[in-house]
Design a protein around this motif. Sequence first.
Motif, PDB file in Angstrom:
ATOM      1  N   UNK A  93       1.784  -4.647  14.447  1.00  0.00           N
ATOM      2  CA  UNK A  93       0.965  -5.049  13.751  1.00  0.00           C
ATOM      3  C   UNK A  93       1.317  -4.405  11.970  1.00  0.00           C
ATOM      4  N   UNK A  94       1.666  -2.826  12.097  1.00  0.00           N
ATOM      5  CA  UNK A  94       1.841  -2.253  11.036  1.00  0.00           C
ATOM      6  C   UNK A  94       3.734  -3.121  10.776  1.00  0.00           C
ATOM      7  N   UNK A  95       4.258  -2.895  11.814  1.00  0.00           N
ATOM      8  CA  UNK A  95       6.091  -3.969  11.437  1.00  0.00           C
ATOM      9  C   UNK A  95       5.668  -5.272  10.957  1.00  0.00           C
ATOM     10  N   UNK A  96       4.764  -5.897  11.138  1.00  0.00           N
ATOM     11  CA  UNK A  96       4.556  -6.988  10.876  1.00  0.00           C
ATOM     12  C   UNK A  96       3.757  -7.140   8.863  1.00  0.00           C
ATOM     13  N   UNK A  97       2.613  -6.169   9.060  1.00  0.00           N
ATOM     14  CA  UNK A  97       1.995  -5.930   7.538  1.00  0.00           C
ATOM     15  C   UNK A  97       3.644  -5.369   6.422  1.00  0.00           C
ATOM     16  N   UNK A  98       4.304  -4.258   7.239  1.00  0.00           N
ATOM     17  CA  UNK A  98       5.471  -4.266   6.288  1.00  0.00           C
ATOM     18  C   UNK A  98       6.456  -5.169   6.573  1.00  0.00           C
TER      19      UNK A  98
ATOM     20  N   UNK B 285       2.092  -6.525   2.524  1.00  0.00           N
ATOM     21  CA  UNK B 285       1.016  -6.161   2.898  1.00  0.00           C
ATOM     22  C   UNK B 285       1.511  -5.384   2.824  1.00  0.00           C
ATOM     23  N   UNK B 286       2.123  -4.691   3.048  1.00  0.00           N
ATOM     24  CA  UNK B 286       2.138  -2.847   2.711  1.00  0.00           C
ATOM     25  C   UNK B 286       3.792  -2.334   2.151  1.00  0.00           C
TER      26      UNK B 286
ATOM     27  N   UNK C 237      -5.124   4.794   9.537  1.00  0.00           N
ATOM     28  CA  UNK C 237      -3.828   2.927  10.482  1.00  0.00           C
ATOM     29  C   UNK C 237      -5.189   2.776  11.805  1.00  0.00           C
ATOM     30  N   UNK C 238      -5.114   4.156  12.027  1.00  0.00           N
ATOM     31  CA  UNK C 238      -5.737   4.687  13.725  1.00  0.00           C
ATOM     32  C   UNK C 238      -7.403   3.984  13.948  1.00  0.00           C
TER      33      UNK C 238
ATOM     34  N   UNK D 260       6.263   6.796   4.508  1.00  0.00           N
ATOM     35  CA  UNK D 260       5.721   5.645   3.440  1.00  0.00           C
ATOM     36  C   UNK D 260       6.832   5.285   4.179  1.00  0.00           C
ATOM     37  N   UNK D 261       6.674   3.880   3.586  1.00  0.00           N
ATOM     38  CA  UNK D 261       7.066   2.420   3.819  1.00  0.00           C
ATOM     39  C   UNK D 261       8.424   2.662   2.830  1.00  0.00           C
TER      40      UNK D 261
END
Length: 206
Positions: free
Chosen positions: A17-22, A26-27, A38-39, A66-67
């Motif tokens: 989910x986090x990877x896809x948002x990056x 989205x991020x 995030x949790x 940070x991204x």
Amino acid sequence: MLGSDRSRPAFHQSYEIIRDKILNGELPGGTKIVEEKVAAELGVSRTPIRESIRKLEQEGLIVNKRVVKPTEKDLRNMFQVRILLEGFSAKCAASYLKEDELESLYNCVEIGRKGTVEEIMRANERFHEIIVNASNNQVMIDIIDRMQSTIYLFRKTVVFYNRPHLIDEHEEIYEAIKARDGEKAERLMKSHLQADLDFCLHLIGN
């Protein structure tokens, strides 16, 4: 919230989910990743989030929580590695690619001319993947694989902003590989990736 697939660990779902948002923007670059936030958003404990962040740091998508927002130096360093490894892989492909793999390579070129942005992205990725795998060097394949997420960000940039001659260059590389001209395939791949780098640097500079 995470999906209902309880057979898969929360870490894997959180990571994806986090990877896809990056990767989908989205991020954006520079965004601070706060574990607690995030949790709470995903409805999990901080442990899988911490593990996800660690894996994304290994892949180069998160740096210091940070991204990633690649600097010019980061871009140059990464492309230098790609130019060396993928140039060599293209030379190998001219010797070792089988007929069905050549067909797959040509299909990637065709989709690159006619497909949607998402289809072009997948075809672009597959084009380079076929060539890298032709090296039959697992160490090289693993190095490129670890860079894949970051490479995806740059591929998305060159496709989304419609870099001139991108697909023409793919077709020239394909033709050199089909003709079993390893030296030419290597030279064309190196100049192709250099053009990608120059294009990304131009966008950063604007």
